[in-house]
Motif scaffolding. Sequence first.
Motif, mmCIF file in Angstrom:
data_model
loop_
_atom_site.group_PDB
_atom_site.id
_atom_site.type_symbol
_atom_site.label_atom_id
_atom_site.label_comp_id
_atom_site.label_asym_id
_atom_site.label_seq_id
_atom_site.Cartn_x
_atom_site.Cartn_y
_atom_site.Cartn_z
ATOM 1 N N ILE A 1 0.840 -1.197 0.000
ATOM 2 C CA ILE A 1 0.000 0.000 0.000
ATOM 3 C C ILE A 1 0.878 1.251 0.000
ATOM 4 C CG2 ILE A 1 -1.760 1.285 1.281
ATOM 5 C CD1 ILE A 1 -2.745 -1.460 2.328
ATOM 6 N N TRP A 2 1.954 1.224 0.770
ATOM 7 C CA TRP A 2 2.877 2.372 0.806
ATOM 8 C C TRP A 2 3.474 2.635 -0.572
ATOM 9 C CZ3 TRP A 2 8.191 2.810 -0.109
ATOM 10 C CH2 TRP A 2 8.762 4.038 0.244
ATOM 11 N N PHE B 1 3.665 7.278 6.129
ATOM 12 C CA PHE B 1 4.473 6.384 6.957
ATOM 13 C C PHE B 1 3.648 5.809 8.108
ATOM 14 C CE2 PHE B 1 7.572 5.384 10.241
ATOM 15 C CZ PHE B 1 8.594 4.778 9.533
ATOM 16 N N SER B 2 2.869 6.670 8.734
ATOM 17 C CA SER B 2 2.091 6.257 9.910
ATOM 18 C C SER B 2 1.020 5.236 9.570
ATOM 19 C CB SER B 2 1.441 7.482 10.560
ATOM 20 O OG SER B 2 2.428 8.408 10.987
ATOM 21 N N PHE B 3 0.393 5.393 8.412
ATOM 22 C CA PHE B 3 -0.714 4.518 8.045
ATOM 23 C C PHE B 3 -0.289 3.246 7.321
ATOM 24 C CE2 PHE B 3 -3.185 8.329 8.864
ATOM 25 C CZ PHE B 3 -4.366 7.817 9.383
ATOM 26 N N THR B 4 0.948 3.144 6.901
ATOM 27 C CA THR B 4 1.372 1.972 6.130
ATOM 28 C C THR B 4 2.631 1.293 6.673
ATOM 29 O OG1 THR B 4 2.581 3.442 4.606
ATOM 30 C CG2 THR B 4 0.328 2.810 3.978
ATOM 31 N N VAL B 5 3.699 2.059 6.837
ATOM 32 C CA VAL B 5 4.970 1.465 7.267
ATOM 33 C C VAL B 5 4.923 1.068 8.742
ATOM 34 C CG1 VAL B 5 7.456 1.819 7.499
ATOM 35 C CG2 VAL B 5 6.238 2.758 5.519
ATOM 36 N N ILE B 6 4.315 1.900 9.579
ATOM 37 C CA ILE B 6 4.218 1.567 11.002
ATOM 38 C C ILE B 6 3.398 0.293 11.234
ATOM 39 C CG2 ILE B 6 3.246 2.314 13.215
ATOM 40 C CD1 ILE B 6 4.318 5.082 12.671
ATOM 41 N N PRO B 7 2.244 0.106 10.574
ATOM 42 C CA PRO B 7 1.547 -1.173 10.710
ATOM 43 C C PRO B 7 2.402 -2.360 10.287
ATOM 44 C CG PRO B 7 0.043 0.445 9.813
ATOM 45 C CD PRO B 7 1.399 1.093 9.857
ATOM 46 N N ALA B 8 3.193 -2.184 9.227
ATOM 47 C CA ALA B 8 4.101 -3.257 8.794
ATOM 48 C C ALA B 8 5.128 -3.556 9.887
ATOM 49 C CB ALA B 8 4.809 -2.865 7.502
ATOM 50 N N PHE B 9 5.645 -2.497 10.507
ATOM 51 C CA PHE B 9 6.628 -2.667 11.581
ATOM 52 C C PHE B 9 6.001 -3.365 12.786
ATOM 53 C CE2 PHE B 9 8.824 -0.961 15.380
ATOM 54 C CZ PHE B 9 10.096 -1.476 15.119
ATOM 55 N N SER C 1 -4.610 0.503 6.930
ATOM 56 C CA SER C 1 -3.730 0.744 5.784
ATOM 57 C C SER C 1 -4.501 0.790 4.473
ATOM 58 C CB SER C 1 -2.652 -0.346 5.707
ATOM 59 O OG SER C 1 -1.766 -0.266 6.793
ATOM 60 N N SER C 2 -5.384 -0.197 4.267
ATOM 61 C CA SER C 2 -6.069 -0.291 2.979
ATOM 62 C C SER C 2 -7.074 0.837 2.768
ATOM 63 C CB SER C 2 -6.763 -1.651 2.845
ATOM 64 O OG SER C 2 -7.693 -1.845 3.886
ATOM 65 N N ILE C 3 -7.846 1.183 3.793
ATOM 66 C CA ILE C 3 -8.823 2.271 3.651
ATOM 67 C C ILE C 3 -8.117 3.596 3.393
ATOM 68 C CG2 ILE C 3 -10.551 3.653 4.882
ATOM 69 C CD1 ILE C 3 -11.500 1.091 6.226
ATOM 70 N N PHE C 4 -7.043 3.842 4.138
ATOM 71 C CA PHE C 4 -6.285 5.081 3.923
ATOM 72 C C PHE C 4 -5.694 5.108 2.524
ATOM 73 C CE2 PHE C 4 -2.085 7.079 3.750
ATOM 74 C CZ PHE C 4 -2.441 8.397 3.997
ATOM 75 N N GLY C 5 -5.005 4.019 2.132
ATOM 76 C CA GLY C 5 -4.340 3.981 0.831
ATOM 77 C C GLY C 5 -5.316 4.121 -0.318
ATOM 78 N N LEU C 6 -6.410 3.369 -0.266
ATOM 79 C CA LEU C 6 -7.395 3.413 -1.342
ATOM 80 C C LEU C 6 -8.060 4.784 -1.424
ATOM 81 C CD1 LEU C 6 -8.660 1.599 -3.508
ATOM 82 C CD2 LEU C 6 -10.437 0.996 -1.865
ATOM 83 N N SER C 7 -8.413 5.346 -0.275
ATOM 84 C CA SER C 7 -9.053 6.668 -0.252
ATOM 85 C C SER C 7 -8.114 7.733 -0.806
ATOM 86 C CB SER C 7 -9.469 7.040 1.177
ATOM 87 O OG SER C 7 -10.369 6.094 1.694
ATOM 88 N N TYR C 8 -6.854 7.642 -0.405
ATOM 89 C CA TYR C 8 -5.880 8.636 -0.871
ATOM 90 C C TYR C 8 -5.685 8.559 -2.376
ATOM 91 C CZ TYR C 8 -1.542 11.113 -1.672
ATOM 92 O OH TYR C 8 -0.591 11.968 -2.173
ATOM 93 N N ILE C 9 -5.476 7.348 -2.900
ATOM 94 C CA ILE C 9 -5.200 7.192 -4.331
ATOM 95 C C ILE C 9 -6.401 7.612 -5.171
ATOM 96 C CG2 ILE C 9 -4.726 5.493 -6.149
ATOM 97 C CD1 ILE C 9 -3.043 3.957 -4.079
ATOM 98 N N ILE C 10 -7.609 7.217 -4.760
ATOM 99 C CA ILE C 10 -8.816 7.599 -5.502
ATOM 100 C C ILE C 10 -8.989 9.118 -5.496
ATOM 101 C CG2 ILE C 10 -11.341 7.520 -5.480
ATOM 102 C CD1 ILE C 10 -11.149 4.626 -4.525
ATOM 103 N N THR C 11 -8.779 9.734 -4.333
ATOM 104 C CA THR C 11 -8.896 11.198 -4.230
ATOM 105 C C THR C 11 -7.875 11.887 -5.116
ATOM 106 O OG1 THR C 11 -9.678 10.999 -1.942
ATOM 107 C CG2 THR C 11 -8.872 13.155 -2.644
#
Length: 201
Positions: free
Chosen positions: A124-125, A148-156, A178-188
Amino acid sequence: KTLLKEKDNELLIKIYFEEEISFSGKLRIGSKAELDKLKLEQDFFRSTIYLPIFFLFIVIGAFYLLVYFKRRQDKEFLYYALIAFFSSISQTNFFILKIPIECELLLNYLYFQKIVFASICLFIWTAIQYSNSILRKKVNEWEKWVYFSFTVIPAFIFLISIDYAMVAKLRTPLFMISSIFGLSYIITLVIYKTYTKHKNA
């Protein structure tokens, strides 16, 4: 046979497991030949088919990584390669038990699951980074920390989990975040760039 009734018979099976368990398809009882044939058909669509997909992603990732080494100014090639690599890692859970080797001799099951689940968050990152790069979005420092907070930190968090119980408990909420943030960001981002008539949108 002496236990069988003349009419309907009921077979009760009690299954013991640790933390979680899953069954692929319906539980069936029958002759070994029939069940082996059925298993072969089901395994193809539920696991075997993912093996060539895994290698396809590896080849695609390697190709775009080579392209990036020749055109280092175009970071989207690097991010696309990482997307392919992380995608390939995330596929391994589907077919790993079909490989004719003792996988646990190579890597502990807990560590393996940590890597698989972390790779999904990192996918997602990289998807966000790829979108920013190809759509030529200028990213501020604070935005980088948000990604970083919504994707890399969950991975860590997955990687430092002490046992599989913790991994299983955190899996759904971390994936959702991660997925809701990533998908929302990319669509926006795509909608905005389309509205502003960006050539790559």
